[in-house]
Design a protein around this motif. Sequence first.
Motif, mmCIF file in Angstrom:
data_model
loop_
_atom_site.group_PDB
_atom_site.id
_atom_site.type_symbol
_atom_site.label_atom_id
_atom_site.label_comp_id
_atom_site.label_asym_id
_atom_site.label_seq_id
_atom_site.Cartn_x
_atom_site.Cartn_y
_atom_site.Cartn_z
ATOM 1 N N HIS A 1 53.742 -4.632 66.890
ATOM 2 C CA HIS A 1 53.266 -4.548 65.499
ATOM 3 C C HIS A 1 51.761 -4.626 65.556
ATOM 4 O O HIS A 1 51.539 -6.274 65.694
ATOM 5 N N ILE A 2 50.759 -3.847 65.437
ATOM 6 C CA ILE A 2 49.309 -4.157 65.336
ATOM 7 C C ILE A 2 49.083 -4.013 63.883
ATOM 8 O O ILE A 2 49.236 -2.774 63.311
ATOM 9 N N VAL A 3 48.185 -4.734 63.445
ATOM 10 C CA VAL A 3 47.403 -4.744 61.905
ATOM 11 C C VAL A 3 46.102 -4.361 62.211
ATOM 12 O O VAL A 3 45.413 -5.213 62.793
ATOM 13 N N ASP A 4 45.329 -3.202 62.163
ATOM 14 C CA ASP A 4 43.999 -3.096 62.284
ATOM 15 C C ASP A 4 43.426 -3.439 60.969
ATOM 16 O O ASP A 4 43.342 -2.839 59.960
ATOM 17 N N VAL A 5 42.703 -4.497 60.865
ATOM 18 C CA VAL A 5 42.031 -5.019 59.668
ATOM 19 C C VAL A 5 40.558 -4.404 59.488
ATOM 20 O O VAL A 5 39.766 -4.579 60.397
ATOM 21 N N GLY A 6 40.397 -3.635 58.608
ATOM 22 C CA GLY A 6 39.033 -3.068 58.169
ATOM 23 C C GLY A 6 38.935 -2.172 59.184
ATOM 24 O O GLY A 6 37.559 -1.752 59.622
ATOM 25 N N GLY A 7 39.953 -1.255 59.372
ATOM 26 C CA GLY A 7 40.095 -0.260 60.527
ATOM 27 C C GLY A 7 39.675 1.262 60.182
ATOM 28 O O GLY A 7 39.848 2.120 61.021
ATOM 29 N N GLY A 8 38.960 1.308 58.936
ATOM 30 C CA GLY A 8 38.107 2.392 58.535
ATOM 31 C C GLY A 8 39.465 3.546 58.405
ATOM 32 O O GLY A 8 40.376 3.200 57.574
ATOM 33 N N GLN A 9 39.196 4.796 59.033
ATOM 34 C CA GLN A 9 40.245 5.799 58.870
ATOM 35 C C GLN A 9 41.186 5.813 59.907
ATOM 36 O O GLN A 9 41.901 6.923 59.912
ATOM 37 N N GLY A 10 41.336 4.859 60.583
ATOM 38 C CA GLY A 10 42.186 4.616 61.806
ATOM 39 C C GLY A 10 42.363 5.442 62.904
ATOM 40 O O GLY A 10 43.183 5.196 63.870
ATOM 41 N N LEU A 11 41.078 5.623 63.309
ATOM 42 C CA LEU A 11 41.064 6.302 64.681
ATOM 43 C C LEU A 11 41.257 5.227 65.826
ATOM 44 O O LEU A 11 41.837 5.830 66.873
ATOM 45 N N PRO B 1 53.588 4.416 73.019
ATOM 46 C CA PRO B 1 54.606 4.734 72.062
ATOM 47 C C PRO B 1 55.457 3.818 71.310
ATOM 48 O O PRO B 1 56.119 4.172 70.533
ATOM 49 N N HIS B 2 55.692 2.758 71.959
ATOM 50 C CA HIS B 2 56.679 1.500 71.305
ATOM 51 C C HIS B 2 56.008 0.950 69.968
ATOM 52 O O HIS B 2 56.776 0.448 69.229
ATOM 53 N N LEU B 3 54.864 1.042 70.011
ATOM 54 C CA LEU B 3 54.058 0.193 68.894
ATOM 55 C C LEU B 3 54.070 0.731 67.563
ATOM 56 O O LEU B 3 54.065 1.986 67.322
ATOM 57 N N ARG B 4 54.076 -0.183 66.564
ATOM 58 C CA ARG B 4 53.975 0.407 65.336
ATOM 59 C C ARG B 4 52.588 -0.170 64.683
ATOM 60 O O ARG B 4 52.061 -1.287 65.222
ATOM 61 N N GLY B 5 51.996 0.359 63.680
ATOM 62 C CA GLY B 5 50.740 -0.072 63.175
ATOM 63 C C GLY B 5 50.508 -0.027 61.857
ATOM 64 O O GLY B 5 51.362 0.621 61.191
ATOM 65 N N THR B 6 49.684 -0.959 61.265
ATOM 66 C CA THR B 6 49.234 -1.033 59.809
ATOM 67 C C THR B 6 47.847 -1.082 59.565
ATOM 68 O O THR B 6 47.222 -1.763 60.391
ATOM 69 N N VAL C 1 47.252 0.561 54.275
ATOM 70 C CA VAL C 1 47.272 -0.300 53.000
ATOM 71 C C VAL C 1 45.765 -0.412 52.361
ATOM 72 O O VAL C 1 44.804 -0.548 53.501
ATOM 73 N N GLY C 2 45.644 -0.025 51.253
ATOM 74 C CA GLY C 2 44.318 -0.212 50.434
ATOM 75 C C GLY C 2 44.222 -1.562 49.984
ATOM 76 O O GLY C 2 45.013 -2.063 49.339
ATOM 77 N N GLY C 3 43.100 -2.247 50.405
ATOM 78 C CA GLY C 3 42.884 -3.459 49.895
ATOM 79 C C GLY C 3 41.611 -4.310 50.601
ATOM 80 O O GLY C 3 40.886 -3.635 51.338
ATOM 81 N N SER C 4 41.239 -5.486 50.112
ATOM 82 C CA SER C 4 40.225 -6.198 50.684
ATOM 83 C C SER C 4 40.517 -7.205 51.292
ATOM 84 O O SER C 4 41.558 -8.057 51.239
ATOM 85 N N PHE C 5 40.019 -7.319 52.860
ATOM 86 C CA PHE C 5 40.444 -8.568 53.744
ATOM 87 C C PHE C 5 39.794 -9.637 53.229
ATOM 88 O O PHE C 5 40.165 -10.791 53.871
ATOM 89 N N PHE C 6 39.047 -9.870 52.017
ATOM 90 C CA PHE C 6 38.750 -11.187 51.801
ATOM 91 C C PHE C 6 39.867 -11.808 50.821
ATOM 92 O O PHE C 6 39.965 -12.851 50.526
ATOM 93 N N TYR D 1 46.408 -8.608 65.478
ATOM 94 C CA TYR D 1 45.557 -8.630 64.447
ATOM 95 C C TYR D 1 44.301 -8.062 64.993
ATOM 96 O O TYR D 1 43.621 -8.822 65.441
ATOM 97 N N LEU D 2 43.777 -6.976 64.746
ATOM 98 C CA LEU D 2 42.711 -6.263 65.384
ATOM 99 C C LEU D 2 41.576 -6.070 64.261
ATOM 100 O O LEU D 2 41.987 -5.683 63.171
ATOM 101 N N MET D 3 40.491 -6.541 64.804
ATOM 102 C CA MET D 3 39.183 -6.198 63.810
ATOM 103 C C MET D 3 38.214 -5.418 64.800
ATOM 104 O O MET D 3 37.703 -6.196 65.836
ATOM 105 N N ARG D 4 37.569 -4.355 64.757
ATOM 106 C CA ARG D 4 36.409 -3.747 65.393
ATOM 107 C C ARG D 4 35.315 -3.720 64.591
ATOM 108 O O ARG D 4 35.195 -3.150 63.505
#
Length: 334
Positions: free
Chosen positions: A171-181, A191-196, A223-228, A238-241
């Motif tokens: 399970h990967i959370v993309d923090v501040g990941g924009g529109q998810g590309l 294919p086994h991964l889940r994401g948020t 999820v809509g919200g602020s990473f602060f 936990y991924l941040m690009r």
Amino acid sequence: MTSDPRHDLLRLINGFQVTQAIRVASVLRLADYLSGGTRSADELASLTKSHPDALYRLLRALATVGVFREEESRRFALTPMGDCLRTDSATPLGAWAEVVGSPYFWQAWGHLLHSVQTGENAFQNLNGKDVWQFRAEHPEYGVTFDLAMTQLSRGGAEAVIRAYDFSSFRHIVDVGGGQGLMLAAILLAHPHLRGTLLDQPDVVAGAKAILMERGVIERCGIVGGSFFEMVPEGADAYLMRAVIHDWDDDEAVAILKVCRRAMGEAAKLLLIERLIAPPNEMPATKFSDLNMLVSPGGRERTRQEFSELFGKSGFELTRVFPAGIHNVIEARPR
């Protein structure tokens, strides 16, 4: 050929002219109209509702720097470089050209001297608000910026997937990941991964269509919200690009601490960021650092500076994986 220092410097001084010319070419969608083959300047003028002679002058100038190719009888064709301005390009850059050439962005760079003399953020000083608030109040600029970030993710996603092995995660959370590309590309490769996906509500509003188009919506929460304020708990990565470079040290530490509170002891933090190179190397990163000073107010950092940020926020830097112009910087809780 012997280099002429004066000529080389003059080319750099006049670089703004190319920036604005490319912006106009993107706004007019010239690359889209040329995607089916060559067209005359007059045809393009009719399609774009432009002045024929003025448009020809734009096209021939951009042909000298490789964006288009001029042929006989004032006809023009796309080049591989110009192909990146197509709205359906596999490696698109048109929206970024429009951001960089926009008045609000351009004017902030005009106040670089203020930033250099004071250390203050030029955009904030000029507008009385930060660039994030400005774009929220001017959605026409915000939409283009969000599209630019999505476009820039396309080329970088493949490099990141080649550079880093995500297969051990579930399970990967993309923090501040924009529109998810970026997250969508990782999920497609594994294919086994889940994401948020987490970002501001107005940003992630456009994510569902992208995730559906790529066939990963069933494995991805939005999820809509602020990473602060919050980051979804319970993931093992936990991924941040290109997030931390937008912020100064205090704000970066605050974001990282929010991530740390959400993470278990075995989870990994993955930052996709540029690294400042040794002296006299990699101008793109060092000019990006100036852009951080002028516009969002952050900075590009060295490996040591990232290590220090991690130390202040409850992490330890473990490894760095080169990934094109970026790096995957791995850290673990400590």
